[in-house]
Design an enzyme around this catalytic site. Structure first.
Site, PDB file in Angstrom:
ATOM      1  CB  SER A  49      -0.959   0.006   1.187  1.00 52.31           C
ATOM      2  OG  SER A  49      -2.012  -0.905   0.956  1.00 52.31           O
ATOM      3  CE  LYS A  52      -4.522   1.637  -0.630  1.00 61.17           C
ATOM      4  NZ  LYS A  52      -4.391   0.523   0.300  1.00 61.17           N
ATOM      5  CB  SER A 110      -4.143   1.449   4.086  1.00 66.99           C
ATOM      6  OG  SER A 110      -3.342   1.168   2.963  1.00 66.99           O
ATOM      7  CE  LYS A 227      -1.270   4.047   2.821  1.00 65.90           C
ATOM      8  NZ  LYS A 227      -1.174   2.842   3.666  1.00 65.90           N
TER       9      LYS A 227
END
Length: 278
Positions: A49, A52, A110, A227
């Protein structure tokens, strides 16, 4: 006297490079882009993720972006996260959610449903599949524009089809570029966010609070983002940034062994980064 002067200058470089469990790592001084640490920094790996970050960067780069634009949540987004057993923001079909809220839903819990909604909204084409393909194309164009040769996206959220990869160095550069956006910075340093959406009937729904998956925000002083990522292939990843004494260190660890370990790895690299820049 010369020898004394040389010794006096040494401490800035005296920090010993740390050992990390993650298979790949990279750290740089965010203001100068000077490399401070590398470990297999240019080895391509699945990114989970952390993908993202680029999803958000592409959305925020749209011309005439209206963060208050409302997006109606489609059943396809919900079906997608269920089918993939994916992390989600638990968006509710039929609700109208602002682009700003979708960015929080994307980056804090997320949410792959939020990622799908953004890709569907900001891709171009007459079908959802075409719009998603277009959006992923924009992600790859953005990587090319940053001069990244070891990055490729085939998904909007990191649930790839075998061709979604980056490197610690490239991901750090993507994050550094994304952090130029004040909206992005505001989102990724937020620990908790509660969205109020508009239901099909026009009433207001208070969503369950989204909590940021980045544990460094609570455990490492000065953390400002960025992140997390995880997956069967990606293992445990973290793109991180912190500011102390006016200096910002930014970096990435890929393929660590657990949530706790990726945070330990990141803290070691941040400590080393701050010791190195003085």
């Amino acid at each position: 006297m010369l020898a004394t002067g040389a010794l006096a200058a040494a401490p800035a470089q005296a920090a010993t490079a740390p050992s990390i469990v993650a298979k790949g790592g990279y750290v740089m001084n965010n203001s100068t882009a000077k490399t401070l640490f590398t470990k297999a920094a240019d080895t391509k790996r699945s990114t989970g993720s952390t993908t993202k970050i680029m999803t958000a960067k592409v959305v925020l780069a749209q011309s005439n972006l209206n963060l208050d634009k409302k997006v109606t949540i489609q059943k396809a987004y919900s079906d997608y996260v269920v089918a993939n057993n994916a992390s989600q923001a638990h968006l509710i079909v039929g609700d109208k959610v602002t682009v700003r809220q979708l960015l929080y839903g994307l980056m804090l819990p997320s949410g792959c449903d939020a990622a799908y909604a953004l890709a569907d909204t900001y891709g171009t084409g007459s079908t959802r599949a075409a719009r998603v393909k277009s959006f992923i194309g924009k992600m790859n164009s953005a990587a090319t524009a940053l001069g990244l040769r070891n990055t490729h996206f085939d998904s909007f959220d990191g649930i790839g089809n075998g061709n979604n990869y980056s490197t610690p160095r490239d991901l750090t550069k993507i994050a550094s570029s994304a952090m130029k956006s004040s909206t992005f910075r505001a989102v990724v340093k937020t620990k908790k966010y509660t969205a109020k959406t508009i239901t099909k009937t026009g009433s207001t729904r208070t969503m369950a609070t989204w909590t940021n998956t980045n544990g460094l925000l609570s455990s490492y002083s000065g953390t400002i983002g960025v992140k997390t990522g995880s997956g069967p292939e990606a293992k445990y990843c973290l793109v991180f940034a912190a500011t102390r004494n006016g200096k910002t260190i930014i970096g990435t660890v890929l393929a660590s062994t657990s949530i706790a370990q990726r945070e330990t790895d990141a803290k070691k690299l941040l400590n080393y980064g701050f010791a190195t820049v003085g």
